[in-house]
Scaffold this motif. Structure first.
Motif, PDB file in Angstrom:
ATOM      1  N   PHE A  30     -33.975 -85.378 -38.637  1.00  0.00           N
ATOM      2  CA  PHE A  30     -34.963 -86.235 -38.176  1.00  0.00           C
ATOM      3  C   PHE A  30     -35.725 -86.757 -39.310  1.00  0.00           C
ATOM      4  O   PHE A  30     -36.623 -86.075 -39.597  1.00  0.00           O
ATOM      5  CB  PHE A  30     -35.965 -85.708 -37.012  1.00  0.00           C
ATOM      6  N   GLY A  31     -35.465 -88.075 -39.566  1.00  0.00           N
ATOM      7  CA  GLY A  31     -36.102 -88.493 -40.659  1.00  0.00           C
ATOM      8  C   GLY A  31     -35.898 -87.785 -42.106  1.00  0.00           C
ATOM      9  O   GLY A  31     -34.515 -87.473 -42.247  1.00  0.00           O
ATOM     10  N   SER A  32     -36.605 -87.174 -42.804  1.00  0.00           N
ATOM     11  CA  SER A  32     -36.605 -86.433 -43.948  1.00  0.00           C
ATOM     12  C   SER A  32     -36.472 -85.189 -43.573  1.00  0.00           C
ATOM     13  O   SER A  32     -36.073 -84.120 -44.641  1.00  0.00           O
ATOM     14  CB  SER A  32     -37.623 -86.636 -45.083  1.00  0.00           C
ATOM     15  N   ILE A  33     -36.449 -84.512 -42.217  1.00  0.00           N
ATOM     16  CA  ILE A  33     -36.521 -83.189 -42.063  1.00  0.00           C
ATOM     17  C   ILE A  33     -34.891 -82.642 -41.524  1.00  0.00           C
ATOM     18  O   ILE A  33     -34.597 -83.416 -40.433  1.00  0.00           O
ATOM     19  CB  ILE A  33     -37.602 -82.924 -40.957  1.00  0.00           C
ATOM     20  N   GLU A  34     -34.300 -82.070 -42.323  1.00  0.00           N
ATOM     21  CA  GLU A  34     -32.944 -81.590 -41.916  1.00  0.00           C
ATOM     22  C   GLU A  34     -33.312 -80.186 -41.144  1.00  0.00           C
ATOM     23  O   GLU A  34     -33.580 -79.406 -41.487  1.00  0.00           O
ATOM     24  CB  GLU A  34     -32.252 -81.202 -42.990  1.00  0.00           C
ATOM     25  N   VAL A  35     -32.919 -80.835 -39.597  1.00  0.00           N
ATOM     26  CA  VAL A  35     -32.670 -79.616 -38.459  1.00  0.00           C
ATOM     27  C   VAL A  35     -31.653 -78.586 -38.645  1.00  0.00           C
ATOM     28  O   VAL A  35     -31.837 -77.434 -38.335  1.00  0.00           O
ATOM     29  CB  VAL A  35     -33.255 -80.362 -37.367  1.00  0.00           C
ATOM     30  N   LEU A  36     -30.663 -79.199 -38.769  1.00  0.00           N
ATOM     31  CA  LEU A  36     -29.098 -78.442 -38.495  1.00  0.00           C
ATOM     32  C   LEU A  36     -28.509 -78.679 -40.142  1.00  0.00           C
ATOM     33  O   LEU A  36     -28.465 -79.740 -40.499  1.00  0.00           O
ATOM     34  CB  LEU A  36     -28.341 -79.114 -37.394  1.00  0.00           C
ATOM     35  N   LYS A  37     -28.022 -77.707 -40.779  1.00  0.00           N
ATOM     36  CA  LYS A  37     -27.606 -77.784 -42.010  1.00  0.00           C
ATOM     37  C   LYS A  37     -26.119 -77.169 -42.146  1.00  0.00           C
ATOM     38  O   LYS A  37     -26.009 -76.385 -42.943  1.00  0.00           O
ATOM     39  CB  LYS A  37     -28.637 -76.835 -43.059  1.00  0.00           C
ATOM     40  N   GLY A  38     -25.201 -77.685 -41.337  1.00  0.00           N
ATOM     41  CA  GLY A  38     -23.901 -77.238 -41.215  1.00  0.00           C
ATOM     42  C   GLY A  38     -23.490 -75.981 -40.497  1.00  0.00           C
ATOM     43  O   GLY A  38     -23.052 -75.045 -40.846  1.00  0.00           O
ATOM     44  N   ILE A  39     -23.737 -76.607 -38.994  1.00  0.00           N
ATOM     45  CA  ILE A  39     -23.394 -75.483 -37.967  1.00  0.00           C
ATOM     46  C   ILE A  39     -21.831 -75.415 -37.580  1.00  0.00           C
ATOM     47  O   ILE A  39     -21.318 -76.566 -37.318  1.00  0.00           O
ATOM     48  CB  ILE A  39     -24.187 -75.787 -36.732  1.00  0.00           C
ATOM     49  N   ASP A  40     -21.301 -74.166 -37.512  1.00  0.00           N
ATOM     50  CA  ASP A  40     -20.066 -73.986 -37.242  1.00  0.00           C
ATOM     51  C   ASP A  40     -19.934 -73.038 -35.847  1.00  0.00           C
ATOM     52  O   ASP A  40     -20.652 -72.179 -35.756  1.00  0.00           O
ATOM     53  CB  ASP A  40     -19.136 -73.374 -38.180  1.00  0.00           C
ATOM     54  N   LEU A  41     -19.403 -73.483 -35.006  1.00  0.00           N
ATOM     55  CA  LEU A  41     -19.311 -72.672 -33.597  1.00  0.00           C
ATOM     56  C   LEU A  41     -18.028 -72.801 -32.891  1.00  0.00           C
ATOM     57  O   LEU A  41     -17.228 -74.008 -32.747  1.00  0.00           O
ATOM     58  CB  LEU A  41     -20.289 -73.185 -32.698  1.00  0.00           C
ATOM     59  N   GLU A  42     -17.237 -71.694 -32.409  1.00  0.00           N
ATOM     60  CA  GLU A  42     -16.151 -71.850 -31.404  1.00  0.00           C
ATOM     61  C   GLU A  42     -16.608 -71.032 -30.262  1.00  0.00           C
ATOM     62  O   GLU A  42     -16.853 -69.942 -30.277  1.00  0.00           O
ATOM     63  CB  GLU A  42     -15.051 -71.269 -32.336  1.00  0.00           C
ATOM     64  N   VAL A  43     -16.199 -71.736 -29.114  1.00  0.00           N
ATOM     65  CA  VAL A  43     -16.346 -70.939 -27.885  1.00  0.00           C
ATOM     66  C   VAL A  43     -14.979 -71.239 -26.941  1.00  0.00           C
ATOM     67  O   VAL A  43     -14.732 -72.153 -26.838  1.00  0.00           O
ATOM     68  CB  VAL A  43     -17.579 -71.626 -27.044  1.00  0.00           C
ATOM     69  N   ARG A  44     -14.469 -70.191 -26.468  1.00  0.00           N
ATOM     70  CA  ARG A  44     -13.364 -70.169 -25.917  1.00  0.00           C
ATOM     71  C   ARG A  44     -13.690 -70.426 -24.050  1.00  0.00           C
ATOM     72  O   ARG A  44     -14.787 -70.087 -23.807  1.00  0.00           O
ATOM     73  CB  ARG A  44     -12.553 -69.109 -25.955  1.00  0.00           C
ATOM     74  N   PRO A  45     -12.717 -70.786 -23.394  1.00  0.00           N
ATOM     75  CA  PRO A  45     -12.807 -71.103 -22.078  1.00  0.00           C
ATOM     76  C   PRO A  45     -13.157 -69.713 -21.245  1.00  0.00           C
ATOM     77  O   PRO A  45     -12.618 -68.724 -21.898  1.00  0.00           O
ATOM     78  CB  PRO A  45     -11.332 -71.531 -21.634  1.00  0.00           C
ATOM     79  N   GLY A  46     -14.057 -69.820 -20.633  1.00  0.00           N
ATOM     80  CA  GLY A  46     -14.829 -68.814 -19.714  1.00  0.00           C
ATOM     81  C   GLY A  46     -15.802 -67.912 -20.572  1.00  0.00           C
ATOM     82  O   GLY A  46     -16.137 -66.918 -19.846  1.00  0.00           O
ATOM     83  N   GLU A  47     -15.812 -68.388 -21.882  1.00  0.00           N
ATOM     84  CA  GLU A  47     -16.850 -67.427 -22.611  1.00  0.00           C
ATOM     85  C   GLU A  47     -18.398 -67.675 -22.365  1.00  0.00           C
ATOM     86  O   GLU A  47     -18.461 -69.198 -22.087  1.00  0.00           O
ATOM     87  CB  GLU A  47     -16.634 -67.751 -24.104  1.00  0.00           C
ATOM     88  N   VAL A  48     -19.152 -66.846 -22.657  1.00  0.00           N
ATOM     89  CA  VAL A  48     -20.682 -66.960 -22.499  1.00  0.00           C
ATOM     90  C   VAL A  48     -21.074 -66.740 -24.108  1.00  0.00           C
ATOM     91  O   VAL A  48     -21.037 -65.743 -24.642  1.00  0.00           O
ATOM     92  CB  VAL A  48     -21.445 -66.015 -21.664  1.00  0.00           C
TER      93      VAL A  48
END
Length: 269
Positions: A30-48
């Motif tokens: 957001f502007g000069s503020i980096e809020v997310l810096k390279g997020i990786d995520l994997e979620v399988r069907p039926g997973e919480v």
């Protein structure tokens, strides 16, 4: 259309068919503020999948990126194998038109901290609104499904109540029923109990536990450690826009490996 930077090799392989959600090197500023810096995520069907972390760590922003309520600056997100918000041409991603993005969102339910119900509509009308207007479904079928959903969340006797006549917990349960009315393949919960009085938290968590038992794929931003421990299949601890630690919720909560995770859990447990 807006072009998006792609970190790493162009033309990366599509998401595996056995993943409901795959995020790859997601960046958001957001502007000069980096809020997310390279997020990786994997979620399988039926997973919480439960996202934990202090305020300002980027959890809610990341959740909103999954259904393109926030546009990412770099990276990719797939839901059920479909690239969200962008089309790829010549190794570059081009942002979809809003109408196309809206079509993708139809299969992704989202429940916010605030209930955002229409105050002038009853619980039943709030739940039937989107299927009628967006999907153009038949009124009788939508009404029956909405009534069944409200019954499922324990509000079968409050179909004709207005939001002002419902407690916060009841309003949040209407909001969950409203999201389910679109028959989503994925549900996103952004701290769904944070605006509730403590005695109302349990009734909302019970509905979410029921959804988990039925196999709904869910990504939950929450501070409810007990819920994460009991219901979660995976836990991601975020801080400062990065993933600090991830793993089985029971193992991470009982024996966190990272000092930042230990410090956070020591304050909330």
């Amino acid at each position: 259309m807006t072009e998006l930077a792609i970190p790493g090799q162009a033309g990366a392989p599509a998401a595996e068919s056995d993943l409901m959600v795959r995020a790859e090197q997601v960046h958001k500023s957001f502007g000069s503020i980096e809020v997310l810096k390279g997020i990786d995520l994997e979620v399988r069907p039926g997973e919480v999948a439960c996202l934990l972390g202090p305020s300002g760590s980027g959890k809610s922003t990341f959740l909103r990126c999954i259904n393109h309520l926030e546009k990412i600056n770099a990276g990719r997100i797939w839901v059920d194998g479909e690239l969200i918000g962008y089309r790829e041409r010549g190794g570059k991603l081009h942002e979809m038109r809003e109408k196309e993005v809206a079509a993708q969102r139809r299969s992704i339910g989202m429940v916010f901290q605030r209930f955002n119900l229409f105050p002038h509509k009853t619980a039943l009308e709030n739940v039937t609104e989107a299927p009628l207007l967006v999907r153009k479904e038949k009124r009788a079928e939508v009404r029956d499904r909405a009534a069944a959903l409200l019954e499922r969340v324990g509000l079968g006797d409050r179909l004709h109540s207005y939001p002002s006549q419902l407690s916060g917990g009841q309003q949040q349960r209407v909001a969950i029923a409203r999201a389910l009315a679109m028959q989503p393949k994925l549900m996103l919960f952004d701290e769904p109990t944070s605006a509730l009085d403590p005695e109302l938290v349990g009734e909302v968590l019970d509905v979410m536990k029921d959804l988990a038992r039925d196999g709904m794929t869910m990504i939950v931003v929450t501070h409810e450690i007990g819920f994460a421990r009991e219901v979660g299949d995976s836990l991601v601890f975020m801080d400062g826009g990065v993933v600090v630690e991830r793993g089985n919720p029971r193992e991470v909560i009982a024996d966190p490996k990272h000092e930042r995770t230990k410090a956070f859990l020591a304050k909330v447990l």
